[in-house]
Design a protein around this motif. Structure first.
Motif, mmCIF file in Angstrom:
data_model
loop_
_atom_site.group_PDB
_atom_site.id
_atom_site.type_symbol
_atom_site.label_atom_id
_atom_site.label_comp_id
_atom_site.label_asym_id
_atom_site.label_seq_id
_atom_site.Cartn_x
_atom_site.Cartn_y
_atom_site.Cartn_z
ATOM 1 N N PRO A 12 36.313 45.897 35.228
ATOM 2 C CA PRO A 12 36.011 45.254 36.513
ATOM 3 C C PRO A 12 35.783 46.309 37.607
ATOM 4 N N ALA A 15 38.834 44.278 42.416
ATOM 5 C CA ALA A 15 39.949 43.370 42.138
ATOM 6 C C ALA A 15 39.684 42.010 42.770
ATOM 7 N N GLU A 16 40.156 40.971 42.086
ATOM 8 C CA GLU A 16 40.098 39.623 42.635
ATOM 9 C C GLU A 16 41.427 39.313 43.311
ATOM 10 N N LYS A 17 41.435 38.316 44.180
ATOM 11 C CA LYS A 17 42.676 37.914 44.834
ATOM 12 C C LYS A 17 43.587 37.233 43.833
ATOM 13 N N HIS A 18 44.866 37.586 43.868
ATOM 14 C CA HIS A 18 45.870 36.973 42.999
ATOM 15 C C HIS A 18 47.104 36.663 43.816
ATOM 16 N N ARG A 27 46.516 43.937 42.637
ATOM 17 C CA ARG A 27 45.407 43.003 42.441
ATOM 18 C C ARG A 27 44.503 43.458 41.296
ATOM 19 N N TYR A 28 44.225 44.755 41.224
ATOM 20 C CA TYR A 28 43.369 45.267 40.155
ATOM 21 C C TYR A 28 44.054 45.102 38.795
ATOM 22 N N THR A 31 43.754 41.530 37.767
ATOM 23 C CA THR A 31 42.379 41.246 37.356
ATOM 24 C C THR A 31 42.126 41.768 35.948
ATOM 25 N N ASP A 34 43.945 39.646 33.364
ATOM 26 C CA ASP A 34 43.232 38.387 33.125
ATOM 27 C C ASP A 34 42.068 38.597 32.152
ATOM 28 N N LEU A 35 41.315 39.675 32.348
ATOM 29 C CA LEU A 35 40.181 39.968 31.484
ATOM 30 C C LEU A 35 40.640 40.258 30.053
#
Length: 125
Positions: A12, A15-18, A27-28, A31, A34-35
């Motif tokens: 990625p 980073a997406e919001k978590h 956050r990274y 992310t 999750d992946l």
């Protein structure tokens, strides 16, 4: 000998919001987790992250080296009956995966358990 197929995807870029992740690193990490968990649900085992150079064109005649962060996954491959009978298997590109994003390729390789795989890339045009 166990046979594996490998897939390599880009890490990625942001980073997406978590919920509960306060810092950029948190956050990274969430992310990335999750992946990796999404690929694991598809049967892929995370192997490693790599940073590899690639030469790209700049302008009309220039070239520059860029570095790509990649994630390597593998899963055991089911052998066909003829292959189980002891016929040699050579590395080759996996059949086209219609649901795979463009630019991503799965490569089949041979590697004994615990040994580093020898990738045999093929160009898919």
């Amino acid at each position: 000998m166990q046979h594996y197929e490998y897939t390599v995807i880009p890490a990625p870029g942001r980073a997406e919001k978590h919920k509960g992740a306060k810092t950029g690193a948190d956050r990274y990490a969430a992310t990335l987790a999750d992946l990796i968990n999404a690929k694991a649900a598809e049967g892929w085992e995370f192997q490693r992250a790599e940073t590899l150079p690639a030469e790209e064109r700049t302008g009309l005649t220039g070239k520059t080296t860029v570095y790509h962060n990649l994630l390597v996954f593998r899963r055991a491959r089911d052998l066909e009956p003829a292959q189980e009978a002891g016929q040699p298997v050579t590395g080759h590109a996996a059949p086209a995966n219609e649901d795979a994003p463009a630019g991503k390729k799965t490569i089949l390789v041979e590697a004994p358990e615990g040994a580093a795989p020898k990738l045999r890339a093929s160009r898919g045009d």
